[in-house]
Enzyme design. Structure first.
Site, PDB file in Angstrom:
ATOM      1  N   HIS A  88     -54.247  16.200 -35.118  1.00 14.07           N
ATOM      2  CA  HIS A  88     -54.810  15.529 -36.295  1.00 14.07           C
ATOM      3  C   HIS A  88     -55.307  14.114 -35.976  1.00 14.07           C
ATOM      4  O   HIS A  88     -56.342  13.673 -36.475  1.00 14.07           O
ATOM      5  CB  HIS A  88     -53.748  15.508 -37.401  1.00 14.07           C
ATOM      6  N   GLU A  94     -58.590  14.452 -34.475  1.00 15.37           N
ATOM      7  CA  GLU A  94     -59.575  14.739 -35.532  1.00 15.37           C
ATOM      8  C   GLU A  94     -60.115  13.425 -36.115  1.00 15.37           C
ATOM      9  O   GLU A  94     -61.323  13.249 -36.284  1.00 15.37           O
ATOM     10  CB  GLU A  94     -58.929  15.588 -36.640  1.00 15.37           C
ATOM     11  N   HIS A  95     -59.216  12.484 -36.383  1.00 13.48           N
ATOM     12  CA  HIS A  95     -59.666  11.173 -36.878  1.00 13.48           C
ATOM     13  C   HIS A  95     -60.545  10.457 -35.842  1.00 13.48           C
ATOM     14  O   HIS A  95     -61.560   9.855 -36.192  1.00 13.48           O
ATOM     15  CB  HIS A  95     -58.456  10.299 -37.213  1.00 13.48           C
ATOM     16  N   GLU A 140     -51.471   7.697 -43.902  1.00 11.64           N
ATOM     17  CA  GLU A 140     -51.713   9.034 -44.449  1.00 11.64           C
ATOM     18  C   GLU A 140     -50.398   9.805 -44.535  1.00 11.64           C
ATOM     19  O   GLU A 140     -50.126  10.509 -45.500  1.00 11.64           O
ATOM     20  CB  GLU A 140     -52.726   9.783 -43.577  1.00 11.64           C
TER      21      GLU A 140
END
Lengths: 458, 463
Positions: free
Chosen positions: A70, A73-74, A150
């Site tokens: 993840h 992904e950022h 997040e």
């Protein structure tokens, strides 16, 4: 009487073909470098969706670097050798597009929705960042803060999110499904740019990706564009994926999570099979129909029995996903009504399951769920994005997009006896994990009323 | 995706994080006044080529229809001037409970029979509830038998709700439990405090689902009375989208609304009063993040400044990674995952809001950055490059906003309810293109006053 009639009508309608509205078949092509390109033409609106799916998700991570799929992904929005940080998003926005990305246990996907003439821009930018990503310490240092925030927002401050995270960690001992997609906070605190770089180099390659394009396009043109932009990228040898099979569970596992909340919450999950061969498997379809009989509509068993008749639950739902790479879970979650305990609620859920194991389900309720399955096939076509999602999920789970319709046919063929047998076989205590939220008081201060003079005339 | 500020923010495992992935669609829509109004705002711009037909039914209802036979399905919504703004302080929660209970027993059919008849034909029906509007929407296959059965249920729910006593008692208990739960969660606490502070005694400031004490006192009689007062044909807006002919659409609209009371009760709602001073409310909470909301009453639907503010807000905080707020808060400083601003125009002045969540210890820093970003934007207005980028995104992305029946149905409801011109969609790109940087700056200066904003911080560090 009325119900019998409904059943008859419903059965008659099940066999009705929808030929005049039949959707076009998706077309596929595999480029020499291994990139699979799948195109679903849909000419209802002058719009196109482009999705690049990588077969790399949190289940491919290792302990110590959980969450790196993840985080990468950022970082995929933070610039390549020729496209500066932030410019990917800026160029898509300038073309009127929407874009985003998501990471799951099984895959990571990047998507853009655009007016149909802008497809080439999306493919050019995606091909570029499949190979040429620049991972700078400066960008990483800022973005890892965003990801930690997040995690706080998504999990740490959400009681049900915490329960689910802990539940998975207890239900699985060995399989990587045991850690959260977002990653453990300590791993996020210790993560380095090099961790992200290693991940990118290991998994981001055309032979580990699927390009799905859906919308008002011609398949031939998409194949040509894909070849033009992705074709020059070289395939990479991919690491061996070890199964990390979960050891057999042989007894009920229980856990409690304390968090600030008012209402308790109960999450029960049983280890269950998932689809491995969409055409031959049977049990996963029976379990899917079982979940439907339990809660697919307001008249289904859990809402009818627990929320309305006995009023023991505030809410109650069943869920089961059989399209995934890792092991499956059949889940039931529920909130007790005020004054009822989670123990009473669990007992009531067990009573409902025992009824199905003992007496089975009726043809009428099975047909009701099938009617919804069939209608959903039409409704899903209202969203080009969703059509692309279905293709990507079937592909990354290793089932193949050609079996999207097979799934529907197999669901329609499930019998009441198969549903009963699946309940008996899989919803057993040996395979059960039970998580409970123990709500904690806030000890916060009461909000005060705003001052009188705040408004004109106030 | 689930994030209400999903403005192009990279999202992590959104399905995963929802805990349960349900494999089948459900026929209920979750309540959410604020979220619903954001959605309405989000789809405001439009597209040339949607041919809207409109007429008044014999019953008095206003009808908007788009004929489209691409898919064998039909979407219908019927909405009324029966949102939370029609609540009164003694009976808070009455409007919401009325809307949600209409489907739980009608025309002598039990809630169970209603649910079964819909599910048996694969239809999906749900209530919607916002500050201004309340009503029902239905999605069904367009084949005769399925359509007939689904429309029969919708008609019964709209025109003959029973509000059975036992159901009233049960649902009151469920709402009360949900309210108590919401009172412990930082996002809900912040929303409630924010609305109350910016609207004072105006109904937009009332909690849309009521308070524990007021819901406890509601009776079947209260709901029935509210239904009779507010669910009238004269205020009904019927939106129809999909696989039926004009003649069929006319018949459907009549059928859905003929059994309604003809006239709606005439009750004035007070004007929204502007804020006259700044006000900050800090509410303690053990969460790891502080939830920060900044804002004031904003604009009405149809406001002359609407296009300038909408376009300007793209640059301020509505345009995701193109927006100054996300750049300053997230891209430059990593202070938050989501940070945004929006105007949500309503019948009366709907809210202008800036929102973000940040680590508790960073709350004051993030608040200061957000405030400075707003002040600077009002002083400077957008740069030429920012204006061009915003126009490009909104105008070129126009077809995306109406590429599904669901989105078009939503539009029809907004245009009908808020009396927007039928050419609203066709006009939109042109209106956006005409807006100048000076107009944006001027509109923000007149409409947003940084020295008179409400600030709510839930979970701030103790001072």
């Amino acid at each position: 009487m009325a119900n019998k009639l409904l059943k008859f009508l419903c059965m008659a309608w099940l066999g009705l073909p929808l030929a005049s509205f039949a959707a076009s078949e998706a077309q596929e092509k595999i480029l020499p470098n291994g990139l699979k390109v799948i195109v679903k033409e849909d000419h209802r609106a002058p719009v196109v969706v482009s999705q690049v799916w990588y077969k790399a998700g949190s289940m491919d991570e290792s302990n110590g670097t959980t969450g790196v799929a993840h985080v990468l992904e950022h970082m995929m929005f933070k610039g390549t050798q020729s496209v500066p940080s932030g410019d990917f998003s800026k160029r898509i926005a300038a073309a009127g597009g929407r874009e985003n990305a998501f990471t799951n246990r099984d895959h990571t996907a990047y998507f853009q929705t655009l007016e149909k003439s802008k497809l080439e821009l999306a493919l050019k930018l995606e091909a570029d960042r499949m190979r040429n990503l620049v991972l700078s310490d400066q960008e990483f240092t800022k973005e890892i803060e965003v990801v930690r925030n997040e995690r706080r927002w998504r999990t740490d401050d959400k009681p049900h999110g915490l329960v689910y995270e802990q539940f998975m960690a207890v239900a699985f001992n060995a399989h990587p499904y045991r850690w959260p997609v977002i990653g453990w906070m300590n791993d996020l605190e210790q993560m380095t740019t090099q961790d992200a770089r290693t991940w990118y180099q290991r998994w981001y390659a055309p032979n580990n990706a699927v390009l799905v394009v859906a919308g008002d396009v011609s398949a031939d043109q998409v194949f040509k564009l894909a070849q033009k932009y992705f074709g020059p990228l070289k395939a990479k040898p991919l690491p061996l994926r070890k199964p990390q099979a979960e050891p057999a569970q042989d007894g009920t596992r229980r856990l409690t999570v304390k968090a600030p909340a008012k209402l308790p919450y109960l999450l029960m999950g049983w280890k269950a099979p998932v689809l491995r061969d969409a055409a031959k498997d049977t049990d996963p379809y029976a379990l899917e129909m079982l979940a439907g009989v339990l809660s697919a509509n307001a008249a289904a068993r859990l809402p009818q029995s627990l929320v309305r008749d006995s009023r023991i639950a505030q809410d109650a739902d069943a869920g089961y996903d059989n399209v995934q790479r890792g092991p499956g879970m059949f889940l039931i979650d529920a909130t007790p009504s005020e004054g009822k305990s989670v123990a009473e609620l669990e007992a009531a859920i067990r009573t409902e399951l025992d009824k199905i194991k003992r007496d089975g389900v009726t043809e009428e309720e099975l047909n009701r769920v099938k009617a919804q399955v069939i209608a959903s096939k039409v409704y899903q076509r209202d969203s080009v994005f969703y059509q692309g999602m279905q293709i990507g999920e079937m592909e990354t789970a290793g089932l193949g997009h050609r079996h999207i319709d097979t799934r529907l046919e197999k669901l329609k063929a499930v019998t009441a006896a198969a549903v009963q047998a699946a309940a008996k076989q899989y919803l057993v205590d040996e395979q059960l994990t039970v998580a409970v939220l123990d709500p904690q008081p806030l000890e916060g201060k009461k909000p005060v009323a705003p001052p009188k003079g705040l408004h004109h005339g106030g | 995706m689930e994030d209400k500020a999903a403005v192009g923010i990279q999202d992590s495992g959104f399905r995963e994080q929802m805990g349960l992935k349900l494999t089948l669609n459900k026929s209920s829509i979750r309540w959410g006044g604020l979220l619903a109004c954001l959605l309405v705002l989000g789809i405001t711009p439009a597209h040339a080529g949607v041919k809207i037909q409109s007429w008044q039914a014999q019953s008095g209802a206003k009808v908007l229809f788009v004929e489209n036979h691409d898919l064998p399905m039909l979407d219908v919504s019927v909405q009324f001037d029966a949102g939370s703004r029609r609540d009164i302080s003694k009976r808070l929660g009455r409007a919401s409970l009325t809307a949600s209970l209409m489907q739980l027993g009608a025309g002598g059919l039990s809630e169970e029979v209603i649910a079964k008849r819909l599910a048996d034909v694969g239809a999906q029906m749900g209530a919607s509830f916002e500050q201004d509007r309340a009503g029902y929407s239905l999605r069904t296959l367009s084949s005769a038998r399925e359509r007939e059965q689904a429309l029969q249920i919708l008609t019964t729910v709209l025109t003959a709700p029973d509000f059975p006593e036992a159901v009233v008692q049960r649902e009151k208990a469920r709402v009360i439990a949900a309210l108590k739960e919401a009172a412990t969660q930082p996002a809900s606490i912040a929303d409630k405090a924010f609305s109350k502070a910016i609207y004072g005694a105006h109904p937009y400031g009332l909690p849309p689902d009521g308070e524990v004490e007021t819901v406890a006192k509601l009776t079947r009689e209260d709901l029935l009375n509210f239904y009779k007062l507010r669910y009238a044909a004269a205020s009904a807006v019927v939106a129809i989208m999909g696989d039926v002919t004009r003649a069929e659409a006319e018949a459907i609209a009549e059928r859905l609304t003929t059994g309604l009371a003809a006239e709606v009760a005439c009750e004035d709602i007070p004007a929204v009063e502007p804020l006259v001073q700044a006000y900050t409310e800090r509410i303690a909470h053990p969460a790891s993040q502080a939830h920060i909301l900044i804002g004031a009453p904003g604009i009405k639907r149809g406001d002359k400044d609407y296009f300038a503010l909408y376009l300007g807000n793209y640059v301020l905080g509505g345009g995701g990674f193109d927006s100054r707020i996300l750049k300053e808060i997230r891209q430059k400083r990593g202070l938050a995952y989501s940070a945004y601003s929006y105007f949500a125009p309503l019948k009366q002045e709907g809210p202008f809001q800036i929102g973000l969540q940040t680590k508790k210890q960073d709350a004051d820093t993030a608040l200061k950055v957000a405030q400075e970003t707003l002040v600077r934007f009002i002083q400077e207005g957008p740069s030429a490059a920012e204006l061009k980028q915003a126009k490009n995104n909104i105008v070129l992305g126009f077809p995306l906003r109406i590429d599904s029946n669901a989105e078009i149905l939503n539009y029809l409801g907004v245009i009908g309810f808020y009396d927007l011109p039928l050419t609203y969609l066709d006009d939109f790109p042109g209106k956006i293109n005409q807006v100048t940087a000076r107009e944006i700056q001027d509109a923000f200066k007149r409409r947003v006053h940084p020295d008179k904003l409400v600030t709510v911080i839930v979970g701030a560090p103790e001072k």
